[in-house]
Design a protein around this motif. Sequence first.
Motif, PDB file in Angstrom:
ATOM      1  N   TYR A  53       0.817  -1.207   0.000  1.00  0.00           N
ATOM      2  CA  TYR A  53       0.000   0.000   0.000  1.00  0.00           C
ATOM      3  C   TYR A  53       0.859   1.270   0.000  1.00  0.00           C
ATOM      4  CZ  TYR A  53      -4.472  -2.365   0.996  1.00  0.00           C
ATOM      5  OH  TYR A  53      -5.608  -3.134   0.914  1.00  0.00           O
ATOM      6  N   MET A  54       1.854   1.324   0.889  1.00  0.00           N
ATOM      7  CA  MET A  54       2.582   2.554   1.167  1.00  0.00           C
ATOM      8  C   MET A  54       3.929   2.655   0.457  1.00  0.00           C
ATOM      9  SD  MET A  54       1.882   2.534   5.298  1.00  0.00           S
ATOM     10  CE  MET A  54       2.513   4.175   5.558  1.00  0.00           C
ATOM     11  N   GLY A  55       4.529   1.532   0.105  1.00  0.00           N
ATOM     12  CA  GLY A  55       5.897   1.540  -0.373  1.00  0.00           C
ATOM     13  C   GLY A  55       6.851   1.486   0.810  1.00  0.00           C
ATOM     14  N   LEU A  56       8.028   0.890   0.602  1.00  0.00           N
ATOM     15  CA  LEU A  56       8.968   0.699   1.705  1.00  0.00           C
ATOM     16  C   LEU A  56       9.449   2.011   2.322  1.00  0.00           C
ATOM     17  CD1 LEU A  56      10.390  -1.489   3.321  1.00  0.00           C
ATOM     18  CD2 LEU A  56      12.292  -1.365   1.696  1.00  0.00           C
ATOM     19  N   PRO A  57       9.774   3.049   1.539  1.00  0.00           N
ATOM     20  CA  PRO A  57      10.236   4.297   2.169  1.00  0.00           C
ATOM     21  C   PRO A  57       9.208   4.926   3.097  1.00  0.00           C
ATOM     22  CG  PRO A  57      10.807   4.262  -0.170  1.00  0.00           C
ATOM     23  CD  PRO A  57       9.897   3.106   0.062  1.00  0.00           C
ATOM     24  N   ARG A  58       7.942   5.006   2.645  1.00  0.00           N
ATOM     25  CA  ARG A  58       6.910   5.609   3.492  1.00  0.00           C
ATOM     26  C   ARG A  58       6.633   4.765   4.728  1.00  0.00           C
ATOM     27  NH1 ARG A  58       1.539   6.837   0.617  1.00  0.00           N
ATOM     28  NH2 ARG A  58       1.044   7.463   2.762  1.00  0.00           N
TER      29      ARG A  58
ATOM     30  N   ILE B  13      15.697  -9.033  13.128  1.00  0.00           N
ATOM     31  CA  ILE B  13      16.378  -8.722  11.864  1.00  0.00           C
ATOM     32  C   ILE B  13      16.212  -9.869  10.874  1.00  0.00           C
ATOM     33  CG2 ILE B  13      18.650  -8.362  10.825  1.00  0.00           C
ATOM     34  CD1 ILE B  13      19.439  -6.882  13.382  1.00  0.00           C
ATOM     35  N   ASN B  14      16.438 -11.092  11.335  1.00  0.00           N
ATOM     36  CA  ASN B  14      16.312 -12.255  10.452  1.00  0.00           C
ATOM     37  C   ASN B  14      14.878 -12.416   9.949  1.00  0.00           C
ATOM     38  OD1 ASN B  14      19.007 -12.808  10.808  1.00  0.00           O
ATOM     39  ND2 ASN B  14      18.678 -14.284  12.451  1.00  0.00           N
ATOM     40  N   PHE B  15      13.902 -12.148  10.840  1.00  0.00           N
ATOM     41  CA  PHE B  15      12.496 -12.324  10.444  1.00  0.00           C
ATOM     42  C   PHE B  15      12.109 -11.346   9.334  1.00  0.00           C
ATOM     43  CE2 PHE B  15       8.089 -10.816  10.980  1.00  0.00           C
ATOM     44  CZ  PHE B  15       7.422 -11.979  10.659  1.00  0.00           C
ATOM     45  N   PHE B  16      12.355 -10.049   9.550  1.00  0.00           N
ATOM     46  CA  PHE B  16      11.964  -9.066   8.545  1.00  0.00           C
ATOM     47  C   PHE B  16      12.763  -9.220   7.254  1.00  0.00           C
ATOM     48  CE2 PHE B  16      10.180  -6.850  12.265  1.00  0.00           C
ATOM     49  CZ  PHE B  16       8.939  -6.540  11.754  1.00  0.00           C
ATOM     50  N   THR B  17      14.018  -9.663   7.367  1.00  0.00           N
ATOM     51  CA  THR B  17      14.807  -9.899   6.150  1.00  0.00           C
ATOM     52  C   THR B  17      14.243 -11.072   5.361  1.00  0.00           C
ATOM     53  OG1 THR B  17      16.781  -9.063   7.284  1.00  0.00           O
ATOM     54  CG2 THR B  17      17.118 -10.341   5.268  1.00  0.00           C
ATOM     55  N   SER B  18      13.793 -12.112   6.069  1.00  0.00           N
ATOM     56  CA  SER B  18      13.279 -13.313   5.390  1.00  0.00           C
ATOM     57  C   SER B  18      11.975 -13.046   4.657  1.00  0.00           C
ATOM     58  CB  SER B  18      13.085 -14.444   6.399  1.00  0.00           C
ATOM     59  OG  SER B  18      12.041 -14.121   7.318  1.00  0.00           O
ATOM     60  N   ILE B  19      11.190 -12.046   5.082  1.00  0.00           N
ATOM     61  CA  ILE B  19       9.924 -11.739   4.400  1.00  0.00           C
ATOM     62  C   ILE B  19      10.102 -10.617   3.378  1.00  0.00           C
ATOM     63  CG2 ILE B  19       8.583 -12.520   6.370  1.00  0.00           C
ATOM     64  CD1 ILE B  19       8.019  -9.611   7.070  1.00  0.00           C
ATOM     65  N   GLY B  20      11.352 -10.260   3.088  1.00  0.00           N
ATOM     66  CA  GLY B  20      11.610  -9.269   2.059  1.00  0.00           C
ATOM     67  C   GLY B  20      11.528  -7.837   2.517  1.00  0.00           C
TER      68      GLY B  20
ATOM     69  N   GLY C 135      14.840  -3.781   4.699  1.00  0.00           N
ATOM     70  CA  GLY C 135      15.074  -2.346   4.760  1.00  0.00           C
ATOM     71  C   GLY C 135      14.505  -1.692   5.994  1.00  0.00           C
ATOM     72  N   LEU C 136      13.602  -2.387   6.711  1.00  0.00           N
ATOM     73  CA  LEU C 136      13.040  -1.828   7.942  1.00  0.00           C
ATOM     74  C   LEU C 136      13.964  -2.018   9.143  1.00  0.00           C
ATOM     75  CD1 LEU C 136       9.347  -3.118   7.641  1.00  0.00           C
ATOM     76  CD2 LEU C 136      10.257  -0.916   6.885  1.00  0.00           C
ATOM     77  N   THR C 137      15.072  -2.745   8.953  1.00  0.00           N
ATOM     78  CA  THR C 137      15.896  -3.139  10.110  1.00  0.00           C
ATOM     79  C   THR C 137      17.251  -2.445  10.132  1.00  0.00           C
ATOM     80  OG1 THR C 137      16.809  -5.029   8.898  1.00  0.00           O
ATOM     81  CG2 THR C 137      14.780  -5.395  10.131  1.00  0.00           C
ATOM     82  N   ASP C 138      17.437  -1.347   9.399  1.00  0.00           N
ATOM     83  CA  ASP C 138      18.744  -0.682   9.370  1.00  0.00           C
ATOM     84  C   ASP C 138      19.169  -0.215  10.754  1.00  0.00           C
ATOM     85  OD1 ASP C 138      18.833  -1.142   6.695  1.00  0.00           O
ATOM     86  OD2 ASP C 138      18.114   0.847   6.112  1.00  0.00           O
ATOM     87  N   GLU C 139      18.248   0.399  11.480  1.00  0.00           N
ATOM     88  CA  GLU C 139      18.589   0.879  12.822  1.00  0.00           C
ATOM     89  C   GLU C 139      18.853  -0.284  13.773  1.00  0.00           C
ATOM     90  OE1 GLU C 139      15.643   3.508  14.274  1.00  0.00           O
ATOM     91  OE2 GLU C 139      16.178   5.149  12.903  1.00  0.00           O
ATOM     92  N   LEU C 140      18.111  -1.399  13.590  1.00  0.00           N
ATOM     93  CA  LEU C 140      18.362  -2.571  14.432  1.00  0.00           C
ATOM     94  C   LEU C 140      19.757  -3.130  14.187  1.00  0.00           C
ATOM     95  CD1 LEU C 140      15.213  -4.881  14.677  1.00  0.00           C
ATOM     96  CD2 LEU C 140      16.252  -3.461  16.412  1.00  0.00           C
ATOM     97  N   ARG C 141      20.178  -3.152  12.932  1.00  0.00           N
ATOM     98  CA  ARG C 141      21.517  -3.672  12.610  1.00  0.00           C
ATOM     99  C   ARG C 141      22.603  -2.797  13.235  1.00  0.00           C
ATOM    100  NH1 ARG C 141      21.204  -7.370   8.274  1.00  0.00           N
ATOM    101  NH2 ARG C 141      19.114  -7.460   7.369  1.00  0.00           N
ATOM    102  N   GLU C 142      22.399  -1.488  13.185  1.00  0.00           N
ATOM    103  CA  GLU C 142      23.369  -0.576  13.790  1.00  0.00           C
ATOM    104  C   GLU C 142      23.427  -0.779  15.302  1.00  0.00           C
ATOM    105  OE1 GLU C 142      26.344   2.213  13.552  1.00  0.00           O
ATOM    106  OE2 GLU C 142      25.234   1.236  11.921  1.00  0.00           O
TER     107      GLU C 142
END
Length: 586
Positions: A437-442, A472-479, A482-489
């Motif tokens: 609906y929103m796109g990943l950036p929004r 991080i692994n969960f959100f990465t596995s569902i494509g 990009g929502l986990t950049d801050e978590l990785r840092e």
Amino acid sequence: MKKKKDELDPILTRTGGAYIPPAKLRMMQAQITDKSSLAYQRMSWEALKKSINGLINKVNVSNIAMIIQELLQENIVRGRGLLARSTLQAQSASATFTHVYAAVVAIINSKFPQIGELILKRLILNFRKGYRRNDKAQCLTASKFVAHLVNQNVAHEVLCLEMLTLLLERPTDDSVEVSISFLKECGLKLTEVSPRGINAIFERLRNILHESEIDKRVQYMIEVMFAIRKDGFKDHPIVPEGLDLVEEDDQFTHMLPLEDDYNQEDILNVFKMDPDFLENEEKYKAIKKGELIDNYYKVIMNKCLSSFNSLDFEECAHKLIKMDFPDSQTKELCNMILDCCAQQRTYEKFFGLLAGRFCLLKKDYMESFEAIFMEQYETIHRLETNKLRNVARMFAHLLYTDSVPWSVLECIKVSEDTTTSSSRIFVKILFQELCAYMGLPRLNERLKDMTLQPFFEGLFPRDNPRNTRFAINFFTSIGLGGLTDELREHLKNAPKIIMTQNQDVESSDSDSSSSSSDSSSSDSDSSDSDSSDSSTDSDSSSNSSGTESVCYFYFGHWRHKQHFKQSGTRPPSLCFFLLIHLDLGS
């Protein structure tokens, strides 16, 4: 001179006189100030008769929910005779719609059993009259209606068996033909509830086939009936799809024998002055707004919303609002919308738009959907995958349109210990739909909104590296990595943060221990050190880079474990601590 006869008001004549348009009838009613007068009651009766007759004549599978709703707005207790007469006349004229009329009677009977009983009595009397007169058409019509009322659990199956026994007691071509038609409609129901009874009926048919002198056409009908039974009545279901509208607990079954004496109460078909007219009208209004509404909407709302699916969602919302739901049923209506959405084979955007419209109309609906989201997530393991998918997509639509606040996501905690396979599928579909609906950036921008961060702590946990790594692994596995950049840092800096916290703990411990030391201990240490200096200098010089470093390392790991145990979290492994130790150059 002959005196002119007084002109009679056509509305007061026995037959109602000439046709009066409904608008004019309402205008005439409005002009009468005394609502309990004979004229007003007669006008009200005529309006009731026309309304009931018109609704019954236009009912079908697709609009049955709306027709029932409109019927219940009329005083069908006062007009029960009119309702029974209109239903029987409509069924007699359109026998192919018998299953629809039976469904109407079943719903009415669940709340007003006296109306269902009246219709059933008149049917029994019609069948007996047709049998005595050898009127095959009347017997066919009445028996077919009885069969469908048995299927809807309005009438007991004993009535079917009695009618079949009567028809086959002295078989003729007509009576056998009526019994065959009767069996086609209720044979599957009798097979389930009374197998011994239907076995006796088919045994009687077999004897008639071999012994009686009946027409070849009727013999062929009996053979076809045996074939239908062998196939399990697959073309003759008990209740057709879309007409199973009364829950089992609400059904009321009448046990009316075939040979009893019944009064069909024809007096209920004609107008009669009611001295307590206004009081009785108020009583029926109270019934409509009380128990009837509380239970009725639970029975037919699924059908109601399914039929509305063909309409525009705005028109559907308007019609539902016109039903005047009590405040106590607000959450029930929201649950019904969600249930209808879940039961579809694929997600229908109609239900998301409908739910969103209700949320915008009134704050109570938004709060109801907010509470339902939390309840659904807690019990998501009870839903099968298709229903789970539809529910997730509907709530994604509500979040995207801001129909419900994003704070509802507070109940979601992404970790290995707090999620199940069902909840992970739900979160996956929810966020994938939001991204569509929103796109990943929004979507990323919304999830980084500082005002909403307290509600997203469970989605992106930072409490310990294990949960962070899982998210991080969960959100990465569902494509959606990009929502986990801050978590990785955060995970990258986690060792230094942990070590800094431990150093703070150790420094506070050392400060407390140093305050307890005194000068006497330092004097004794100096005297002892003088005697041991010569023996330890060589050892210290050779092991300072080895033994002391290892001891320091294990001691530090032990202190580290104690700190984590006190905080109630799981301590890191020795290997993890070794990496920190080497990284800091300790």
